[in-house]
Design a protein around this motif. Structure first.
Motif, mmCIF file in Angstrom:
data_model
loop_
_atom_site.group_PDB
_atom_site.id
_atom_site.type_symbol
_atom_site.label_atom_id
_atom_site.label_comp_id
_atom_site.label_asym_id
_atom_site.label_seq_id
_atom_site.Cartn_x
_atom_site.Cartn_y
_atom_site.Cartn_z
ATOM 1 N N CYS A 143 -2.276 -46.513 -47.820
ATOM 2 C CA CYS A 143 -3.422 -46.255 -46.849
ATOM 3 C C CYS A 143 -4.155 -47.303 -46.604
ATOM 4 O O CYS A 143 -4.953 -47.622 -47.501
ATOM 5 C CB CYS A 143 -3.917 -44.797 -47.196
ATOM 6 S SG CYS A 143 -5.244 -44.114 -45.972
ATOM 7 N N ALA A 148 -1.308 -45.985 -52.418
ATOM 8 C CA ALA A 148 -1.923 -44.437 -52.659
ATOM 9 C C ALA A 148 -1.065 -44.222 -53.824
ATOM 10 O O ALA A 148 0.159 -44.053 -53.966
ATOM 11 C CB ALA A 148 -1.690 -43.714 -51.486
ATOM 12 N N LEU A 150 0.480 -41.349 -55.590
ATOM 13 C CA LEU A 150 1.043 -40.104 -55.241
ATOM 14 C C LEU A 150 1.917 -39.459 -56.133
ATOM 15 O O LEU A 150 2.810 -40.292 -56.993
ATOM 16 C CB LEU A 150 1.737 -40.132 -53.942
ATOM 17 C CG LEU A 150 1.058 -40.538 -52.715
ATOM 18 C CD1 LEU A 150 2.059 -40.322 -51.533
ATOM 19 C CD2 LEU A 150 -0.157 -39.708 -52.384
ATOM 20 N N GLU A 154 4.061 -34.929 -53.920
ATOM 21 C CA GLU A 154 3.187 -35.271 -53.053
ATOM 22 C C GLU A 154 3.979 -36.397 -51.908
ATOM 23 O O GLU A 154 3.835 -36.350 -50.737
ATOM 24 C CB GLU A 154 1.845 -35.856 -53.663
ATOM 25 C CG GLU A 154 0.831 -35.157 -53.898
ATOM 26 C CD GLU A 154 -0.341 -35.657 -54.946
ATOM 27 O OE1 GLU A 154 -1.084 -34.736 -55.201
ATOM 28 O OE2 GLU A 154 -0.431 -36.793 -55.170
ATOM 29 N N ASN A 196 -4.880 -32.330 -52.017
ATOM 30 C CA ASN A 196 -4.665 -33.624 -52.702
ATOM 31 C C ASN A 196 -4.306 -34.925 -51.647
ATOM 32 O O ASN A 196 -4.862 -35.896 -51.696
ATOM 33 C CB ASN A 196 -3.863 -33.717 -53.907
ATOM 34 C CG ASN A 196 -4.146 -32.706 -54.797
ATOM 35 O OD1 ASN A 196 -5.482 -32.334 -54.859
ATOM 36 N ND2 ASN A 196 -3.294 -32.225 -55.708
ATOM 37 N N LEU A 197 -3.573 -34.757 -50.601
ATOM 38 C CA LEU A 197 -3.015 -35.451 -49.779
ATOM 39 C C LEU A 197 -4.030 -36.008 -48.790
ATOM 40 O O LEU A 197 -4.258 -37.179 -48.443
ATOM 41 C CB LEU A 197 -1.814 -35.285 -49.204
ATOM 42 C CG LEU A 197 -0.516 -35.250 -49.855
ATOM 43 C CD1 LEU A 197 0.646 -34.580 -49.057
ATOM 44 C CD2 LEU A 197 -0.187 -36.734 -50.233
ATOM 45 N N ARG A 199 -7.036 -35.955 -49.483
ATOM 46 C CA ARG A 199 -8.113 -36.382 -50.185
ATOM 47 C C ARG A 199 -7.545 -37.918 -50.392
ATOM 48 O O ARG A 199 -8.371 -39.027 -50.327
ATOM 49 C CB ARG A 199 -8.442 -36.003 -51.647
ATOM 50 C CG ARG A 199 -9.334 -36.779 -52.622
ATOM 51 C CD ARG A 199 -9.621 -35.699 -53.817
ATOM 52 N NE ARG A 199 -8.410 -35.367 -54.455
ATOM 53 C CZ ARG A 199 -7.870 -36.184 -55.561
ATOM 54 N NH1 ARG A 199 -8.091 -37.051 -55.673
ATOM 55 N NH2 ARG A 199 -6.799 -35.731 -55.575
ATOM 56 N N LYS A 200 -6.452 -38.226 -50.513
ATOM 57 C CA LYS A 200 -5.712 -39.582 -50.738
ATOM 58 C C LYS A 200 -5.550 -40.419 -49.622
ATOM 59 O O LYS A 200 -5.673 -41.638 -49.753
ATOM 60 C CB LYS A 200 -4.768 -39.473 -51.765
ATOM 61 C CG LYS A 200 -4.840 -38.938 -53.061
ATOM 62 C CD LYS A 200 -3.446 -38.819 -53.901
ATOM 63 C CE LYS A 200 -3.767 -37.970 -55.129
ATOM 64 N NZ LYS A 200 -2.513 -38.068 -56.091
ATOM 65 N N LEU A 201 -5.262 -39.471 -48.555
ATOM 66 C CA LEU A 201 -4.954 -40.382 -47.315
ATOM 67 C C LEU A 201 -5.758 -40.108 -46.057
ATOM 68 O O LEU A 201 -5.529 -40.615 -45.006
ATOM 69 C CB LEU A 201 -3.319 -39.647 -46.978
ATOM 70 C CG LEU A 201 -2.321 -40.142 -48.116
ATOM 71 C CD1 LEU A 201 -0.785 -39.692 -47.612
ATOM 72 C CD2 LEU A 201 -2.236 -41.629 -48.062
#
Length: 220
Positions: A143, A148, A150, A154, A196-197, A199-201
């Motif tokens: 990202c 990332a 995962l 995820e 969660n995705l 938040r991460k992406l």
């Protein structure tokens, strides 16, 4: 990707199942044609890995049933039958690929990715949506150029949404892709993965169409 593995040999079947799981696939294994037909009648799979020498029927019967019922699920035959006539018969019956035993698990994984790309109409192993890039060959996601971190599920969810970019993916489709027969699905599991995705992406990477499903916008 969720795979149905049809293999009656316990040692080989366990080795293939474990090897594919280590590569991040969700794998359900059955040992005969009857169980394979029951699984295909009740669940959706990204691909079928099919042995031909099954104890109750020739595996080609499973393949013919699949095609006669209009299912386009990619099929990779794995068998010891190495005659040219056998390979021709399997491919003409509707198989997408034909792999002769013994084989390397990495090669099987590569062939599964290849047939999945053909079904999705995408020749490239890289999928891109905005600042998110997914490499199906390396099974990595970045990202804004940064890796990332995962979990396996995820990653599987991002891959599913990006393969179907621009299309609505329902909760039922996500559950079919991420979980096998023996997996317990918590009532809020999908929502947790989506949270969660984001938040991460990025918070806008996945769109929630309330009550209908989720979507990643078209690739570019």
């Amino acid at each position: 990707m969720r795979i149905l593995l049809v293999e009656d040999d316990d040692m080989l079947g366990e080795a293939v199942r474990d090897g594919l799981r280590q590569e991040g696939y969700v794998v359900d294994r059955v040992r005969n044609a009857k169980a394979a037909l029951a699984a295909l009648s009740t669940s959706s799979f990204s691909a079928l890995v099919l042995d031909l020498g099954l104890p109750d029927s020739d595996g080609l019967g499973v393949l013919r049933w699949l095609r006669q019922h209009g299912q386009a699920t990619p099929v990779v035959i794995v068998t010891a039958r190495d005659r040219v006539s056998d390979r021709i018969g399997g491919l003409d019956a509707g198989a997408d690929d034909y792999l002769i035993k013994p084989f390397d698990i990495d090669e099987l994984g590569a062939r599964l990715r290849a047939v999945a790309r053909r079904v999705d109409g995408c020749a490239e192993s890289l999928l891109t949506a905005g600042q998110v890039v997914l490499d199906q060959r390396q099974r990595t996601v970045t990202c804004q150029g940064a890796p990332a971190a995962l979990t396996a599920r995820e990653y599987a969810l991002v891959e599913l949404l990006m393969r179907k970019a621009g299309c609505l993916v329902t909760r039922a489709e996500i559950e079919e892709e991420l979980y096998g027969f023996d997996d317990h699905i918590a009532s809020n599991a999908i929502e947790v993965h989506i949270h969660n995705l984001r938040r991460k992406l990025g918070p806008h990477f996945i769109t929630n169409l309330k009550g209908r499903g989720y979507r990643v916008e078209n690739l570019r």
